[in-house]
Write a protein that holds these residues in place. Structure first.
Motif, PDB file in Angstrom:
ATOM      1  N   VAL A 172      20.315  -4.560   1.313  1.00  0.00           N
ATOM      2  CA  VAL A 172      21.849  -5.177   2.194  1.00  0.00           C
ATOM      3  C   VAL A 172      22.769  -4.693   2.035  1.00  0.00           C
ATOM      4  N   ALA A 173      22.975  -4.399   3.142  1.00  0.00           N
ATOM      5  CA  ALA A 173      24.258  -3.621   4.415  1.00  0.00           C
ATOM      6  C   ALA A 173      25.718  -4.431   3.666  1.00  0.00           C
ATOM      7  N   GLU A 174      26.963  -4.421   2.744  1.00  0.00           N
ATOM      8  CA  GLU A 174      27.644  -5.097   3.428  1.00  0.00           C
ATOM      9  C   GLU A 174      28.755  -4.260   4.516  1.00  0.00           C
ATOM     10  N   GLU A 175      28.685  -3.042   4.967  1.00  0.00           N
ATOM     11  CA  GLU A 175      29.565  -2.124   6.141  1.00  0.00           C
ATOM     12  C   GLU A 175      28.531  -1.400   6.462  1.00  0.00           C
ATOM     13  N   GLU A 176      28.002  -1.620   7.721  1.00  0.00           N
ATOM     14  CA  GLU A 176      27.172  -0.612   8.761  1.00  0.00           C
ATOM     15  C   GLU A 176      26.820   0.750   7.855  1.00  0.00           C
ATOM     16  N   THR A 177      25.496   0.715   7.509  1.00  0.00           N
ATOM     17  CA  THR A 177      24.731   1.722   6.568  1.00  0.00           C
ATOM     18  C   THR A 177      24.516   2.628   7.712  1.00  0.00           C
ATOM     19  N   ALA A 178      24.197   3.881   7.960  1.00  0.00           N
ATOM     20  CA  ALA A 178      23.021   4.691   8.287  1.00  0.00           C
ATOM     21  C   ALA A 178      22.228   5.442   7.139  1.00  0.00           C
ATOM     22  N   ILE A 179      20.868   5.138   7.304  1.00  0.00           N
ATOM     23  CA  ILE A 179      19.874   4.994   6.834  1.00  0.00           C
ATOM     24  C   ILE A 179      18.841   5.975   6.624  1.00  0.00           C
TER      25      ILE A 179
ATOM     26  N   VAL B  97      19.877  -1.927  -7.229  1.00  0.00           N
ATOM     27  CA  VAL B  97      20.067  -1.159  -6.829  1.00  0.00           C
ATOM     28  C   VAL B  97      21.204  -0.104  -5.781  1.00  0.00           C
ATOM     29  N   VAL B  98      22.205   0.392  -5.787  1.00  0.00           N
ATOM     30  CA  VAL B  98      23.374   0.819  -5.662  1.00  0.00           C
ATOM     31  C   VAL B  98      23.182   2.429  -4.765  1.00  0.00           C
ATOM     32  N   LEU B  99      23.175   2.410  -3.596  1.00  0.00           N
ATOM     33  CA  LEU B  99      23.242   4.081  -2.646  1.00  0.00           C
ATOM     34  C   LEU B  99      24.221   3.738  -2.596  1.00  0.00           C
ATOM     35  N   GLU B 100      25.199   5.314  -3.021  1.00  0.00           N
ATOM     36  CA  GLU B 100      26.500   6.075  -2.511  1.00  0.00           C
ATOM     37  C   GLU B 100      25.374   7.268  -1.615  1.00  0.00           C
ATOM     38  N   SER B 101      26.496   7.375  -0.044  1.00  0.00           N
ATOM     39  CA  SER B 101      25.920   8.698   1.064  1.00  0.00           C
ATOM     40  C   SER B 101      25.726   9.494   0.124  1.00  0.00           C
ATOM     41  N   GLY B 102      24.135   9.771   0.770  1.00  0.00           N
ATOM     42  CA  GLY B 102      23.820  11.565   0.209  1.00  0.00           C
ATOM     43  C   GLY B 102      22.682  10.980  -0.817  1.00  0.00           C
TER      44      GLY B 102
ATOM     45  N   ASP C  95       1.180  -1.483   0.201  1.00  0.00           N
ATOM     46  CA  ASP C  95       0.089  -0.120  -0.020  1.00  0.00           C
ATOM     47  C   ASP C  95       0.591   1.436   0.035  1.00  0.00           C
ATOM     48  N   THR C  96       2.406   0.718   0.012  1.00  0.00           N
ATOM     49  CA  THR C  96       3.043   2.487  -0.041  1.00  0.00           C
ATOM     50  C   THR C  96       4.395   2.414  -0.956  1.00  0.00           C
ATOM     51  N   ASP C  97       4.460   3.389  -0.917  1.00  0.00           N
ATOM     52  CA  ASP C  97       6.123   3.405  -2.084  1.00  0.00           C
ATOM     53  C   ASP C  97       6.944   3.732  -0.247  1.00  0.00           C
ATOM     54  N   GLU C  98       8.039   3.546  -0.390  1.00  0.00           N
ATOM     55  CA  GLU C  98       9.167   3.378   0.422  1.00  0.00           C
ATOM     56  C   GLU C  98      10.732   4.159  -0.054  1.00  0.00           C
ATOM     57  N   LEU C  99      10.713   4.899   0.861  1.00  0.00           N
ATOM     58  CA  LEU C  99      12.337   6.149   0.563  1.00  0.00           C
ATOM     59  C   LEU C  99      12.886   5.630   1.504  1.00  0.00           C
ATOM     60  N   PHE C 100      14.585   5.138   0.520  1.00  0.00           N
ATOM     61  CA  PHE C 100      15.802   4.901   1.055  1.00  0.00           C
ATOM     62  C   PHE C 100      16.430   6.353   0.948  1.00  0.00           C
ATOM     63  N   LEU C 101      17.360   7.192   1.602  1.00  0.00           N
ATOM     64  CA  LEU C 101      17.788   7.758   1.931  1.00  0.00           C
ATOM     65  C   LEU C 101      19.209   7.521   2.216  1.00  0.00           C
ATOM     66  N   VAL C 102      20.531   7.350   1.833  1.00  0.00           N
ATOM     67  CA  VAL C 102      22.231   6.525   2.745  1.00  0.00           C
ATOM     68  C   VAL C 102      22.421   7.922   3.012  1.00  0.00           C
ATOM     69  N   VAL C 103      22.642   8.290   4.535  1.00  0.00           N
ATOM     70  CA  VAL C 103      22.992   8.850   5.573  1.00  0.00           C
ATOM     71  C   VAL C 103      24.739   9.398   5.207  1.00  0.00           C
ATOM     72  N   SER C 104      25.003   7.710   5.794  1.00  0.00           N
ATOM     73  CA  SER C 104      26.313   7.134   5.645  1.00  0.00           C
ATOM     74  C   SER C 104      26.799   5.430   4.989  1.00  0.00           C
ATOM     75  N   GLY C 105      27.534   5.673   4.982  1.00  0.00           N
ATOM     76  CA  GLY C 105      27.759   4.553   3.761  1.00  0.00           C
ATOM     77  C   GLY C 105      27.322   3.913   2.487  1.00  0.00           C
ATOM     78  N   ARG C 106      26.721   3.000   2.251  1.00  0.00           N
ATOM     79  CA  ARG C 106      26.468   1.908   0.957  1.00  0.00           C
ATOM     80  C   ARG C 106      25.862   1.072   0.873  1.00  0.00           C
TER      81      ARG C 106
END
Length: 124
Positions: free
Chosen positions: A91-98, A72-77, A51-62
């Motif tokens: 999936v985050a191979e390293e600790e990632t903040a979103i 879809v691969v997202l870098e910081s920012g 029922d909804t879209d979901e927005l992911f924004l990477v603050v730090s990490g990948r």
């Protein structure tokens, strides 16, 4: 409204308040939506939000958002919106903040359920 209601939200300060992985923390509300932070490492579960879209924004990490049609691969920012009804697996191979932006009450595991299902908690 109190004067503190007009204070900005410092994402780095909020992220420093917790270390738990795959646990969403509410940091703001906008109409019927919640702005949430989370720290990720490893692979989550395949799930859908019908029922909804979901927005992911990477603050730090990948962050890699696996989709059945390709990753879809997202870098910081960078951000990506997973359209409603599209099965995905973060999936985050390293600790990632979103930062997540989605309707209030949206469960983290969508239709999948299971042991990783957890309601978002508020950060003060």
């Amino acid at each position: 409204m109190s004067e503190s209601s007009f204070a900005p939200v410092n994402l780095a300060e909020k992220l420093s308040q917790f270390s738990e992985l795959w646990s969403q923390k509410k940091v703001a509300a906008l109409n019927d939506y919640e702005v949430k932070l989370a720290k990720l490492k490893g692979e989550f579960v395949w799930h859908t939000h019908e029922d909804t879209d979901e927005l992911f924004l990477v603050v730090s990490g990948r962050l890699t958002i696996q989709l059945r049609d390709g990753d879809v691969v997202l870098e910081s920012g960078e951000l990506f919106v997973v359209p409603r009804g599209v099965e995905h697996c973060p999936v985050a191979e390293e600790e990632t903040a979103i930062l997540l932006f989605e309707p209030a009450g949206t469960m983290n595991t969508g239709d999948a359920g299971g042991p990783l299902t957890k309601a978002a908690e508020s950060l003060d």
